[in-house]
Motif scaffolding. Structure first.
Motif, mmCIF file in Angstrom:
data_model
loop_
_atom_site.group_PDB
_atom_site.id
_atom_site.type_symbol
_atom_site.label_atom_id
_atom_site.label_comp_id
_atom_site.label_asym_id
_atom_site.label_seq_id
_atom_site.Cartn_x
_atom_site.Cartn_y
_atom_site.Cartn_z
ATOM 1 N N GLY A 837 -21.925 -21.462 -29.473
ATOM 2 C CA GLY A 837 -22.575 -23.153 -29.370
ATOM 3 C C GLY A 837 -23.427 -23.072 -28.093
ATOM 4 N N SER A 838 -23.458 -22.388 -27.131
ATOM 5 C CA SER A 838 -24.357 -22.628 -26.104
ATOM 6 C C SER A 838 -25.819 -21.919 -26.590
ATOM 7 N N ARG A 839 -25.805 -20.977 -27.461
ATOM 8 C CA ARG A 839 -27.371 -20.586 -27.878
ATOM 9 C C ARG A 839 -27.956 -21.811 -28.546
ATOM 10 N N LEU A 840 -27.202 -22.733 -29.347
ATOM 11 C CA LEU A 840 -27.842 -23.866 -29.996
ATOM 12 C C LEU A 840 -28.274 -24.754 -29.003
ATOM 13 N N ILE A 841 -27.935 -24.951 -27.701
ATOM 14 C CA ILE A 841 -28.296 -25.829 -26.833
ATOM 15 C C ILE A 841 -29.408 -25.226 -25.733
ATOM 16 N N SER A 842 -29.752 -24.074 -26.178
ATOM 17 C CA SER A 842 -30.784 -23.290 -25.099
ATOM 18 C C SER A 842 -31.942 -24.042 -24.879
ATOM 19 N N ALA A 843 -32.533 -24.721 -25.816
ATOM 20 C CA ALA A 843 -33.826 -25.526 -25.430
ATOM 21 C C ALA A 843 -33.611 -26.611 -24.402
ATOM 22 N N LEU A 844 -32.267 -27.035 -24.203
ATOM 23 C CA LEU A 844 -32.184 -28.073 -23.320
ATOM 24 C C LEU A 844 -31.932 -27.493 -21.963
ATOM 25 N N LEU A 845 -31.837 -26.429 -21.622
ATOM 26 C CA LEU A 845 -31.409 -25.859 -20.437
ATOM 27 C C LEU A 845 -32.351 -25.507 -19.746
ATOM 28 N N PHE A 846 -32.335 -25.362 -18.469
ATOM 29 C CA PHE A 846 -33.612 -24.905 -17.392
ATOM 30 C C PHE A 846 -33.042 -23.923 -16.664
ATOM 31 N N GLU A 847 -33.559 -22.676 -16.650
ATOM 32 C CA GLU A 847 -33.514 -21.606 -15.761
ATOM 33 C C GLU A 847 -32.007 -21.341 -15.497
ATOM 34 N N VAL A 848 -31.297 -21.291 -16.782
ATOM 35 C CA VAL A 848 -30.048 -20.850 -16.846
ATOM 36 C C VAL A 848 -29.707 -20.164 -18.284
ATOM 37 N N SER A 849 -29.211 -18.968 -18.223
ATOM 38 C CA SER A 849 -28.922 -18.463 -19.599
ATOM 39 C C SER A 849 -27.925 -19.077 -20.299
ATOM 40 N N PRO A 850 -27.912 -19.221 -21.721
ATOM 41 C CA PRO A 850 -26.715 -19.869 -22.405
ATOM 42 C C PRO A 850 -25.536 -19.008 -22.367
ATOM 43 N N SER A 851 -25.652 -17.808 -21.960
ATOM 44 C CA SER A 851 -24.529 -16.949 -21.991
ATOM 45 C C SER A 851 -24.292 -16.644 -20.294
ATOM 46 N N ASP A 852 -24.717 -17.335 -19.331
ATOM 47 C CA ASP A 852 -24.668 -17.305 -18.123
ATOM 48 C C ASP A 852 -23.163 -16.680 -17.864
ATOM 49 N N PRO A 853 -23.054 -15.536 -17.243
ATOM 50 C CA PRO A 853 -21.618 -14.894 -16.899
ATOM 51 C C PRO A 853 -20.740 -15.816 -15.864
ATOM 52 N N PRO A 854 -21.566 -16.007 -14.775
ATOM 53 C CA PRO A 854 -20.920 -16.895 -13.617
ATOM 54 C C PRO A 854 -20.179 -18.263 -14.397
ATOM 55 N N THR A 855 -21.079 -19.025 -15.044
ATOM 56 C CA THR A 855 -20.629 -20.014 -15.911
ATOM 57 C C THR A 855 -19.487 -19.947 -16.759
ATOM 58 N N LEU A 856 -19.426 -18.778 -17.099
ATOM 59 C CA LEU A 856 -18.271 -18.584 -18.311
ATOM 60 C C LEU A 856 -16.938 -18.276 -17.722
ATOM 61 N N VAL A 857 -17.404 -17.431 -16.676
ATOM 62 C CA VAL A 857 -15.861 -16.849 -15.722
ATOM 63 C C VAL A 857 -15.282 -18.120 -15.225
ATOM 64 N N ILE A 858 -16.182 -19.249 -14.408
ATOM 65 C CA ILE A 858 -15.624 -20.249 -13.757
ATOM 66 C C ILE A 858 -15.129 -21.135 -14.685
ATOM 67 N N SER A 859 -15.721 -21.400 -15.987
ATOM 68 C CA SER A 859 -14.924 -22.294 -16.882
ATOM 69 C C SER A 859 -13.765 -21.907 -17.259
ATOM 70 N N ALA A 860 -13.681 -20.424 -17.786
ATOM 71 C CA ALA A 860 -12.332 -19.840 -18.006
ATOM 72 C C ALA A 860 -11.306 -20.132 -17.006
ATOM 73 N N LEU A 861 -11.804 -19.858 -15.642
ATOM 74 C CA LEU A 861 -10.640 -20.123 -14.482
ATOM 75 C C LEU A 861 -10.405 -21.485 -14.430
ATOM 76 N N PHE A 862 -11.316 -22.324 -14.686
ATOM 77 C CA PHE A 862 -10.798 -23.919 -14.543
ATOM 78 C C PHE A 862 -9.710 -24.121 -15.592
#
Lengths: 890, 113
Positions: A837-862
Motif C-alpha cells: 500500500g505504501s508504494r501507492l502513496i510514495s508520490a506524497l512522501l518526502f525523504e522517507v522510503s515507502p518501506s522505511d524499516p524503522p517505521t514498519l518496526v515501530i508500527s508493528a510494536l505499536f
C-alpha cells in the motif's frame, strides 16, 4: 408488479381490515351455500352443518389466502424486526458500540467521498458536459492550465474548430454588501460563458455576449449561495449593489443553485463581465486583458458539430505555432528558447480545478484510508456479534433442534444486522457532517470551503451501499457460523465454549482487522514522518523569525509613481524601530505560488545542449534583503542604493544563486561576468540556494534584480534579539499606517507562508493520523471483546488452573499470549499489505522510503502494545477469579 | 348424476378468469358459474377457491369491491382488470393450442393401434 406492491403494502399497513374482510367473505360463502342447501329441502341447522363440512377447514383456507398475498413473508419479517428491536434495546452497550463504530466508519467514508465526488468525479451540471474541452497550453516540460487574455483572443479569432470558445479567470477579493464584508471568489467570464454552458438564471438574467460587445463594466451576476447568505434570498435583489475591493457593481441576476462555476474547489460568489473585472484586477495599466504575458485565463470550448476530437487536436497542434508567431514577442519571454509550446484539448466535462490538480491524489489516498476504517468497523461488529452469537449458541441450538429451519434462523440473525447497519448508516450520515466540521477545526484550513461536507444523491447512494455492505459483512459470517453449529454437539458441551473450528474463523476476522489497522498505522506514520521532514528541511532562508507584509496600494488608489516612496518611508520607519534588527523588500520565498515557468537567460561562451533548460527564476531584492532573510552572500557584494533603478529603466547589475553559478560558470568566479536577459547584465554577487515555491522542489537557477521600489512587493523584517515576531507584525502595521492610512496590508510571519505551502501535506498527515487512531481504537475494541469472551468461557478451566496452583501471573501471561498470538498473525498479514500500500502513496512522501524499516518496526510494536492493552483487563479479571466460586457455578 | 372430470392443475385460474369475465361475481357466484358453464362437468373444491381468488387479486388480474348480493347481503365481488382480460386471452389461446395438439396426438395413436 405495481399491483403486487400495492397488495403487499395493504397487507402491511391494513392488516386488520384484511382479516375482517376475509372473515366476512368466507362467512358470506357459507351462508349462501347454506341457504342454497335449505332451498333444496334441508332444515336450516343441517344446511349450515353441511355447508361447513363441504367447505372443509375454514382456518386452513384463510391461511392459504394470506399466503397467496405474501403474508407469511411479511409476518416473519415483522416478527424478526420486533425481535431485533427488542435485542437492540436490551443490549444498549452493545448497540452503542456497534452503531458508533459503524457511524464513524460510514461517516468518514461519506465525508471523504463527498469531497472526492465534488472535486474529482462529478461532471459539471451544465448542458452536455461531455462535449466540453479544456484548452491548455503546453510549454515543455510544463503544462499551463491558463493563458493570457490576448492569447485567448488570438485562439478564438484564428482557430476555427470550436462552435463556441469561452473562458474565465478570477481571484478572491473583499466583497461588501451593505455593511457585511467577506472574502469572495470572483470569476470574470466571457459573454458567451453562460449561454455555452446552457445555464439558466434562478432570478433576473445572466451575462450575455451583448454585455461583452457593449463592454459592460458596471454589472454583476451573483451566485445562489451569495444571494441566500448576503441578501437573505431577497426577491428584489436585481438592481442592488455589490462592492468588490473598491468597485461597485449592480446585480442583474442570480445563477441557479446547482451551478457552482466551472472550477470545482473555487466556487465563484460573483461573476463579472471581462471589462468589469478590469476595475477590480490588480494590473490596471496595461490592464489584465491587455497583458500578453499574464497567464490567468482558463479556456474551454465546445467543438464545432462535425469536428472529431482527433482532428481538432491535430489542427490545433499544427495551426497554433503559426498563429503564435504573430503574437507580441515579449509574451514568449516567459518560455525558454528551447521549449516548444502548443495547445492541447483535454476533457473539460468536470471543469478545470487547481485544487483538483493539487489534491486529487491526496484525496484518493484518504479515500483508501477511510475504506480501511470501514472494513475495520465491519470486522469489529462481526467480532462483537460473533461473541454474542456464541453466547446465544445454546438458544440457537435448541430452536434448531425444535425444528426451526436454518434459513429462518439466518434470516432472523440478518434482520438484526440490517437493523444495526441501518442505525449505523443513518448515524453515519449525521456523523459525516459533524466529522468534517471536527476535522476542519483540527486541520485549521478555514480557507478551504471545498473540504466541507455536502450531501447529494451520490453521497446518499454511497451511504445506502455502505449500509448494505456493512449488514452483509458483519452479519453473514457469524450468522452462517452460528447456525451451522450442530445442535447435538453444542448441547452436549456444558460450557458452550467456542469449538476449535469456530474459534478459527473468529481469529481470522480479528487478525484481518488488526492487519488492516497496521496498514493505517504505517500510513499515518509515513505521512507524519513526511511532515516532520518537510518541517525540518531548510529552505535556505530563516523562516522562523522573519515577518513579511504586502501592501495593496492599488486598492487605495495610490498612483504607482508614489508607491515606491511610501515603501521607502515605511522601511525607514522600521529601520529606526529598536524592536527590529533589519528590514528590506523583495520577492519573498513561499509567499507567491508557482507559476511554473522561468525566463530565458544566456551566458556568452556557454554552449547549450539540445533540450537543456536555459530558464531562470527571477526574483527582486533590495539592499539588505539577503541579510534579513538570512541568505548568506558567498561571493561579491550585496545590492546598494545606487543599484536601484527608476521605474521603467533596465537594470544593469544582478545577483545569482549558487546553482546558476555552478550551471554556467563551473569552476570560475562568476562575479564580474555578464549574463544576458534581454540585455547583458553584470553579476555582482552570488548567494546560497533557496527554495522559492515549495520545500519539496529541488533548487532552481535564480536571478535577483535590484528592486526599483515600485509596486507591491513584500516588505520583510527581522526582529531584534529577544523580540517576538508578533511584535514585529504590530510594528509593521504601524509603519504602513503611518505612511498611508487606508492601505490594506497583509502581514504574517514567514513561517505562516511556509506552512501554507505545506497545507496539503499537513492535511494528509493529520487526517491519516486521525484515521489510524480510529482504526486501531476499533480494532482494540474487537480484540478486547474477543479476549473477554474467551476468558469468560474458560472460567472453569482457569478456576481449575488456579486451584491446582497456577499463579495470577501465569493466568495473565496465558491470556496475554492469546491476544498476542492474534496480533502476531495480524502483523504478519499486515506488513506485506502495508508495504504494498505504501508504494501507492510514495508520490506524497518526502525523504522517507515507502518501506522505511524503522517505521514498519515501530508500527508493528505499536500494534503489539495495543494487543497487550486490549487484553490487559480481561487478563487481570481472569487472574483474580476465585477458584471455589468458579467451580461451583454451572 | 353426470360423470365429472378431474380439474387439471393450472386450469382453476383459467376457469375463474372466465367465470368473472362477463360480469362481476362473488366467490360463491364464481363457484356456481363454473358449474353452470361447464354444464356441471367440472366442480371446484370450495376450500381451494378463495386462495386462488386472492392470489389472482394479488397478481393484479382481478379487482374486488364490496356490494350487495341478490338476497341483500354484503358480498365481496370480483371483476377482471385489463391485465386479467389480457391474461385470459393468452390462457385461452394456449389452452386451445394444447387441446388441438393433444387431440391430434391421441387421434394418431388410435389409428395406429
Amino acid at each position: 408488479m405495481l399491483a403486487r406492491l400495492r397488495s403487499l403494502a395493504r397487507m402491511v399497513f391494513r392488516r386488520s381490515a384484511y382479516e375482517e374482510e376475509l372473515r366476512e367473505e368466507l362467512e358470506f360463502h357459507l351462508n349462501e351455500r347454506a341457504s342454497h342447501l335449505a332451498d333444496a329441502g334441508l332444515d336450516r341447522r343441517e344446511a349450515h352443518r353441511r355447508a361447513r363440512v363441504e367447505f372443509g377447514g375454514v382456518e386452513r383456507a384463510k391461511e392459504r389466502c394470506r399466503d397467496a398475498r405474501g403474508a407469511r413473508w411479511i409476518d416473519e419479517l415483522s416478527r424478526n424486526v420486533v425481535c431485533a428491536l427488542r435485542s437492540v434495546r436490551k443490549n444498549p452497550g452493545f448497540t452503542a458500540v456497534a452503531v458508533i463504530s459503524l457511524a464513524l466508519g460510514i461517516g468518514a467514508n461519506l465525508a471523504v467521498f463527498s469531497v472526492l465526488h465534488r472535486l474529482v468525479l462529478a461532471k459539471l451540471p451544465v448542458r452536455d458536459p461531455d462535449h466540453i474541452y479544456q484548452v491548455n497550453l503546453i510549454a515543455t516540460p510544463t503544462k499551463l492550465y491558463a493563458m493570457s487574455y490576448p492569447r485567448f483572443e488570438l485562439l478564438r479569432d484564428n482557430v476555427k474548430i470550436f462552435s463556441s470558445l469561452f473562458g474565465w479567470g478570477g481571484y478572491t477579493y473583499e466583497l461588501t454588501v451593505g455593511d457585511r464584508r467577506q472574502p469572495a471568489q470572483v470569476a470574470a467570464v466571457t459573454g458567451n460563458y453562460f449561454d455555452t454552458l446552457g445555464v439558466r438564471p434562478a432570478l433576473g438574467r445572466l451575462l450575455s455576449p451583448q454585455d461583452e460587445q457593449a463592454r459592460a463594466t458596471q454589472i454583476a451576476v451573483i451566485s445562489y449561495g451569495l444571494w441566500q447568505t448576503a441578501f437573505g434570498g431577497d426577491p428584489a435583489v436585481v438592481g442592488r449593489n455589490v462592492t468588490l475591493a473598491d468597485a461597485t457593481f449592480a446585480v442583474v441576476g442570480v445563477t441557479p443553485p446547482e451551478f457552482n462555476g466551472t472550477e470545482p474547489g473555487a466556487v465563484p460568489a460573483v461573476y463579472l463581465p471581462l471589462h468589469g473585472y478590469e476595475r477590480v484586477a490588480p494590473a490596471r495599466a496595461p490592464t489584465i486583458l491587455q497583458r500578453p504575458g499574464m497567464s490567468w485565463f482558463h479556456v474551454m470550448g465546445r467543438l464545432a458539430g462535425d469536428v472529431p476530437l482527433a482532428t481538432a487536436q491535430a489542427m490545433l497542434r499544427e495551426q497554433w505555432p503559426r498563429i503564435e508567431k504573430s503574437f507580441p514577442a515579449q509574451a514568449n519571454l516567459q518560455f525558454g528558447r528551447n521549449t516548444r509550446y502548443f495547445m492541447v484539448l483535454e476533457d473539460g466535462s468536470r471543469g478545470y480545478s487547481a485544487v483538483r490538480q493539487e489534491f486529487s491524489q491526496a484525496i484518493l489516498v484518504l479515500m483508501g484510508l477511510v475504506a480501511a476504517v470501514f472494513l475495520i468497523a465491519c470486522a469489529n461488529l462481526a467480532t462483537l456479534l460473533f461473541v454474542r452469537g456464541a453466547g446465544r449458541l445454546r438458544e440457537m441450538s435448541i430452536r434448531f433442534a425444535l425444528g426451526a429451519s436454518r434459513a429462518h434462523l439466518v434470516r432472523q440473525w440478518m434482520t438484526e444486522c440490517v437493523l444495526l447497519s441501518m442505525l449505523g448508516g443513518v448515524a453515519g450520515l449525521i456523523a459525516a457532517r459533524w466529522l468534517t466540521d471536527l476535522l476542519l477545526y483540527f486541520v485549521a484550513e478555514a480557507d478551504r470551503p471545498w473540504l466541507r461536507f455536502q450531501a447529494g444523491p451520490m453521497v446518499a447512494l454511497l451511504s445506502i451501499a455502505l449500509t448494505v455492505a456493512a449488514a452483509l459483512l458483519c452479519g453473514l459470517l457469524p450468522a452462517l457460523r452460528a447456525t451451522t453449529a450442530r445442535p447435538e454437539e453444542t448441547l452436549r458441551s456444558q460450557s458452550g465454549a467456542l469449538t476449535a473450528r469456530r474459534g478459527f474463523v473468529a481469529q481470522g476476522v480479528l487478525a484481518g482487522q488488526l492487519a488492516t489497522s497496521l496498514v493505517l498505522v504505517v500510513g499515518a506514520a509515513l505521512f507524519s514522518r513526511t511532515m516532520w521532514n518537510l518541517n525540518s528541511v531548510s529552505g535556505g532562508f530563516d523562516r522562523k523569525a522573519v515577518v513579511y507584509g504586502i501592501p495593496d496600494f492599488d486598492a487605495a488608489h495610490i498612483p504607482r509613481d508614489r508607491q515606491g516612496d511610501l515603501v521607502k518611508e515605511a522601511l525607514e520607519r522600521l529601520d529606526r524601530s529598536p524592536l527590529i534588527a533589519a528590514a528590506s523588500m523583495g520577492s519573498t520565498p513561499m509567499v507567491f505560488g508557482d507559476s511554473g515557468s522561468g525566463w530565458v537567460i544566456g551566458v556568452a561562451g556557454y554552449e547549450l545542449a539540445a533540450g537543456e533548460d536555459n530558464t531562470a527564476w527571477v526574483n527582486i531584492a533590495s539592499p539588505g534583503y539577503f541579510n534579513v532573510l538570512g541568505i548568506p552572500l558567498i561571493a561579491g557584494r550585496d545590492f546598494e542604493e545606487r543599484d536601484r533603478t527608476a521605474a521603467g529603466t533596465r537594470t544593469k547589475v544582478i545577483i545569482i544563486n549558487e546553482k546558476l553559478a555552478r550551471h554556467y560558470f563551473a569552476g570560475r568566479n562568476p562575479v564580474g561576468e555578464k549574463l544576458t536577459y534581454g540585455t547583458p547584465m553584470e553579476i555582482i554577487g552570488v548567494v546560497t540556494d533557496t527554495k522559492n515555491t515549495s520545500l519539496r522542489a529541488g533548487h532552481r537557477d535564480l536571478v535577483y534584480f535590484p528592486s526599483s521600489l515600485v509596486g507591491s512587493n513584500p516588505v520583510v523584517a527581522r526582529p531584534a534579539a529577544g523580540v517576538a515576531p508578533r511584535v514585529v507584525e504590530a510594528e509593521m502595521r504601524a509603519a504602513f499606517a503611518a505612511v498611508a492610512k487606508d492601505v490594506p496590508v497583509k502581514i504574517a510571519p514567514l513561517e505562516e507562508a511556509v506552512q501554507r505551502s505545506l497545507s496539503r501535506d499537513r492535511l494528509v498527515a493529520q487526517l491519516s493520523a486521525a484515521f489510524g487512531l480510529l482504526g486501531i481504537l476499533l480494532a482494540s475494541i474487537g480484540l478486547y471483546a474477543a479476549i473477554a469472551h474467551s476468558v469468560s468461557s474458560r472460567t472453569r478451566e482457569i478456576g481449575i488452573r488456579l486451584a491446582i496452583g497456577a499463579k495470577a501471573r501465569d493466568v495473565i501471561r496465558m491470556v496475554l499470549r492469546e491476544s498476542l498470538r492474534v496480533t502476531a498473525i495480524g502483523v504478519m498479514i499486515g506488513l506485506p499489505l502495508a508495504m504494498a500500500g505504501s508504494r501507492l502513496i510514495s508520490a506524497l512522501l518526502f525523504e522517507v522510503s515507502p518501506s522505511d524499516p524503522p517505521t514498519l518496526v515501530i508500527s508493528a510494536l505499536f500494534l503489539a502494545l495495543t494487543g497487550i492493552a486490549a487484553a490487559w483487563w480481561p487478563a487481570r479479571r481472569a487472574s483474580r477469579l476465585d477458584p471455589s466460586t468458579t467451580l461451583r457455578c454451572e | 348424476m353426470r360423470k365429472q372430470a378431474e380439474l387439471l392443475p393450472g386450469t382453476l385460474d383459467l376457469l375463474i378468469l372466465k367465470a368473472v369475465s362477463l360480469d362481476r361475481q362473488h366467490g360463491y357466484g364464481v363457484l356456481l358459474r363454473i358449474e353452470q358453464i361447464t354444464g356441471g362437468a367440472l366442480t371446484v373444491e370450495q376450500n381451494a377457491l378463495y386462495p386462488a381468488l386472492h392470489r389472482l387479486e394479488h397478481q393484479g388480474l382481478l379487482t374486488s369491491e364490496w356490494g350487495v348480493s341478490d338476497n341483500n347481503r354484503r358480498a365481496k365481488y370480483y371483476r377482471l382488470t385489463a391485465a386479467g382480460r389480457r391474461r385470459l386471452g393468452e390462457a385461452v389461446d394456449s389452452w386451445n393450442r394444447l387441446v388441438a395438439a393433444m387431440s391430434a396426438a391421441i387421434k394418431t395413436r388410435t389409428k395406429e393401434a
